[in-house]
Design a protein around this motif. Structure first.
Motif, PDB file in Angstrom:
ATOM      1  N   LEU A 193       0.830  -1.210   0.000  1.00  0.00           N
ATOM      2  CA  LEU A 193       0.000   0.000   0.000  1.00  0.00           C
ATOM      3  C   LEU A 193       0.861   1.254   0.000  1.00  0.00           C
ATOM      4  N   LEU A 194       1.944   1.247   0.781  1.00  0.00           N
ATOM      5  CA  LEU A 194       2.835   2.404   0.814  1.00  0.00           C
ATOM      6  C   LEU A 194       3.595   2.554  -0.502  1.00  0.00           C
ATOM      7  N   LEU A 195       4.030   1.417  -1.062  1.00  0.00           N
ATOM      8  CA  LEU A 195       4.734   1.450  -2.346  1.00  0.00           C
ATOM      9  C   LEU A 195       3.841   2.029  -3.438  1.00  0.00           C
ATOM     10  N   TYR A 196       2.596   1.573  -3.501  1.00  0.00           N
ATOM     11  CA  TYR A 196       1.671   2.048  -4.544  1.00  0.00           C
ATOM     12  C   TYR A 196       1.382   3.535  -4.357  1.00  0.00           C
ATOM     13  N   TRP A 197       1.206   3.944  -3.120  1.00  0.00           N
ATOM     14  CA  TRP A 197       0.988   5.364  -2.818  1.00  0.00           C
ATOM     15  C   TRP A 197       2.170   6.191  -3.330  1.00  0.00           C
ATOM     16  N   GLY A 198       3.384   5.725  -3.047  1.00  0.00           N
ATOM     17  CA  GLY A 198       4.559   6.449  -3.505  1.00  0.00           C
ATOM     18  C   GLY A 198       4.665   6.491  -5.023  1.00  0.00           C
ATOM     19  N   LEU A 199       4.428   5.361  -5.670  1.00  0.00           N
ATOM     20  CA  LEU A 199       4.507   5.304  -7.127  1.00  0.00           C
ATOM     21  C   LEU A 199       3.497   6.244  -7.773  1.00  0.00           C
ATOM     22  N   PRO A 204       7.055  10.720 -11.693  1.00  0.00           N
ATOM     23  CA  PRO A 204       6.550  11.400 -12.904  1.00  0.00           C
ATOM     24  C   PRO A 204       6.090  10.379 -13.949  1.00  0.00           C
ATOM     25  N   VAL A 205       5.100  10.767 -14.726  1.00  0.00           N
ATOM     26  CA  VAL A 205       4.544   9.876 -15.745  1.00  0.00           C
ATOM     27  C   VAL A 205       5.155  10.225 -17.096  1.00  0.00           C
ATOM     28  N   PRO A 206       5.912   9.306 -17.712  1.00  0.00           N
ATOM     29  CA  PRO A 206       6.540   9.593 -19.009  1.00  0.00           C
ATOM     30  C   PRO A 206       5.514  10.079 -20.042  1.00  0.00           C
ATOM     31  N   GLY A 207       5.812  11.180 -20.648  1.00  0.00           N
ATOM     32  CA  GLY A 207       4.932  11.722 -21.682  1.00  0.00           C
ATOM     33  C   GLY A 207       3.810  12.595 -21.163  1.00  0.00           C
ATOM     34  N   PHE A 208       3.608  12.598 -19.821  1.00  0.00           N
ATOM     35  CA  PHE A 208       2.508  13.385 -19.262  1.00  0.00           C
ATOM     36  C   PHE A 208       2.966  14.387 -18.216  1.00  0.00           C
ATOM     37  N   GLY A 209       4.137  14.171 -17.651  1.00  0.00           N
ATOM     38  CA  GLY A 209       4.635  15.123 -16.670  1.00  0.00           C
ATOM     39  C   GLY A 209       4.566  14.614 -15.240  1.00  0.00           C
ATOM     40  N   PRO A 210       4.271  15.509 -14.274  1.00  0.00           N
ATOM     41  CA  PRO A 210       4.286  15.135 -12.855  1.00  0.00           C
ATOM     42  C   PRO A 210       3.276  14.033 -12.537  1.00  0.00           C
ATOM     43  N   ALA A 211       3.529  13.361 -11.406  1.00  0.00           N
ATOM     44  CA  ALA A 211       2.600  12.336 -10.938  1.00  0.00           C
ATOM     45  C   ALA A 211       1.212  12.921 -10.765  1.00  0.00           C
ATOM     46  N   ASN A 212       0.201  12.165 -11.150  1.00  0.00           N
ATOM     47  CA  ASN A 212      -1.173  12.648 -11.025  1.00  0.00           C
ATOM     48  C   ASN A 212      -2.108  11.453 -10.903  1.00  0.00           C
ATOM     49  N   GLY A 216      -6.312   8.284 -17.472  1.00  0.00           N
ATOM     50  CA  GLY A 216      -5.491   8.151 -18.663  1.00  0.00           C
ATOM     51  C   GLY A 216      -4.119   8.765 -18.595  1.00  0.00           C
ATOM     52  N   THR A 217      -3.844   9.588 -17.584  1.00  0.00           N
ATOM     53  CA  THR A 217      -2.539  10.243 -17.525  1.00  0.00           C
ATOM     54  C   THR A 217      -1.747   9.844 -16.280  1.00  0.00           C
ATOM     55  N   ASN A 218      -2.285   8.949 -15.479  1.00  0.00           N
ATOM     56  CA  ASN A 218      -1.593   8.518 -14.261  1.00  0.00           C
ATOM     57  C   ASN A 218      -0.622   7.379 -14.577  1.00  0.00           C
ATOM     58  N   LEU A 219       0.236   7.042 -13.622  1.00  0.00           N
ATOM     59  CA  LEU A 219       1.273   6.047 -13.843  1.00  0.00           C
ATOM     60  C   LEU A 219       0.692   4.659 -14.112  1.00  0.00           C
ATOM     61  N   ALA A 220      -0.382   4.283 -13.409  1.00  0.00           N
ATOM     62  CA  ALA A 220      -0.993   2.958 -13.618  1.00  0.00           C
ATOM     63  C   ALA A 220      -1.492   2.826 -15.049  1.00  0.00           C
ATOM     64  N   GLY A 221      -2.134   3.887 -15.562  1.00  0.00           N
ATOM     65  CA  GLY A 221      -2.616   3.862 -16.940  1.00  0.00           C
ATOM     66  C   GLY A 221      -1.465   3.794 -17.929  1.00  0.00           C
TER      67      GLY A 221
END
Length: 422
Positions: A193-199, A204-212, A216-221
């Protein structure tokens, strides 16, 4: 059906019943809000269905293997069950894509149903374990070849899904249960849970910028689209609510089930167990809500706060049922729910096949004889919906009638003592 925890069967039954209702409205454009998923952040009763399934998977793993025998036979059984569950879920996405030559209409539907009958018989039937491993592996590998072998009809078949996630979580938590202590399991869950929160909030999300945490623009997507392009949820195409990265916190949901199973096995009076479950569940709800203030509760992202919040509600529900049924002995009302609870996979799989069949059958449109509509549209729009002034009530009535149909199925199975395991 002896030696089963009736309260757990009832919770499983209630969950599969709610799933059947929310998955099968007459009209997706007219649904009462509690029967819809939250649009993005937030949580509705519908959002609690899937995590409750995963919670029950964890609890059942403990109750089914109380002695924790880590033998080759047990490991093989876990592998076979994992493949069976994953393949059943994946086949649902293959069903409507099956094409044979130039076949169309009812002949093609007949072929699809025949293939479904063969596949389901192979996956639901119990037989020699070694042979079963070969058969299930063969079906699974055949589907991989179709999906990735350059066959156009299957080039966009979705890979993630509800049963697929259940299969992966089941495999991981089963091996954790066999090889680790409850303390270690809790540490692993917290770490995930802590790892996923941190990720999700720091990387940052490649091609989209800062973590969000946006669609469609988040790291999981981004991970979903990188590893499974073209094989994702059709409604989004570039991300999947049962995607790869969000399976990490889903494993924590399964571990919460393991810990709940451990509470149920403690050598304390039944009433004390009910209290312990209630306190643990309430703690999960509060912790999830508090964490949700900075890491929003979100089912599609399966956020860490959502894991705690949803698991908390699942454990509270089990605590109430356990107290009423197993402590107070109020069992007379439970049978309809137990009927669903002991055969959930039959309902899950075939309740997904039936709508696909009704959609594939075409009939004349009473509103325009020159056109054809699906049998499902004909039955709903021209037979049921006109009986209601409120389209949402009509939509819910269709879902309830479908649930009634499945009650008839599980009633027959229950009366004959048939429990279909996967």
């Amino acid at each position: 059906m002896k030696n089963r925890l009736i309260s757990l069967d009832v919770l499983r039954g209630l969950t599969i019943m709610l799933m059947t209702v929310v998955n099968n409205p007459g009209d997706w454009g007219n649904v009462f809000p509690p029967f819809l998923h939250a649009e993005w952040h937030g949580c509705t009763p519908t959002d609690l269905v899937f995590p409750t399934f995963l919670l029950i998977v964890g609890i059942s793993a403990v109750l089914a293997m109380p002695t924790r025998k880590n033998t080759p036979e047990v490991r093989q059984k876990i592998l076979i069950r994992t493949l069976r569950i994953f393949t059943l879920g994946w086949f649902l996405f293959f069903f409507s894509k099956i094409h044979i030559g130039s076949l169309e209409g009812l002949p093609l539907l007949g072929v699809r149903l025949l293939i479904t009958a063969v596949v389901s018989a192979a996956l639901f039937t119990e037989y020699d374990r070694k042979k079963q491993l070969y058969v299930v592996s063969g079906i699974f590998l055949g589907m991989i070849v179709l999906a990735f072998g350059g066959f156009e009809d299957y080039s966009t078949v979705r890979i993630p899904g509800v049963l697929q996630r259940i299969a992966v979580v089941y495999a991981v938590i089963s091996f954790l249960y066999l090889n680790t202590t409850p303390r270690t399991q809790a540490i692993i869950a917290a770490g995930l849970l802590l790892l996923y929160w941190g990720l999700m909030t720091l990387v940052p999300v490649p091609g989209f910028g800062p973590a969000n945490l946006e669609k469609g623009t988040n790291l999981a997507g981004w991970v979903d689209n990188l590893l499974l392009p073209g094989h994702l949820w059709a409604s989004a195409k570039t991300w999947d609510p049962e995607g790869i990265l969000s399976t990490l916190p889903a494993i924590a949901t399964g571990i919460a089930g393991l810990l709940t199973g451990w509470l149920l096995q403690r050598p304390v009076p039944a009433q004390a167990k009910a209290v312990n479950l209630l306190l643990a569940g309430a703690g999960g709800i509060i912790a999830g809500w508090l964490w949700g203030q900075v890491f929003p509760i979100n089912k599609s992202l399966w956020t860490s706060s959502y894991v705690l919040y949803a698991a908390g509600w699942g454990v509270v529900s089990l605590a109430v049922l356990y107290y009423l049924i197993d402590v107070k002995g109020w069992k007379a009302w439970t049978k309809p729910f137990v009927m669903f609870g002991v055969n959930p996979m039959i309902v899950f799989f075939f309740s997904g096949i039936v709508p696909r069949v009704l959609t594939a059958i075409k009939v004349g449109d009473p509103a325009d004889p020159s056109k054809e509509i699906s049998l499902q549209s004909f039955l709903y729009k021209h037979q049921l919906a006109p009986l209601f002034a409120d389209p949402r009530a009509a939509s819910l009535s269709w879902a309830l009638l479908y649930l009634l149909f499945w009650f008839g199925v599980v009633y027959v199975l229950y009366r004959r003592g048939v429990v279909v395991k996967v």
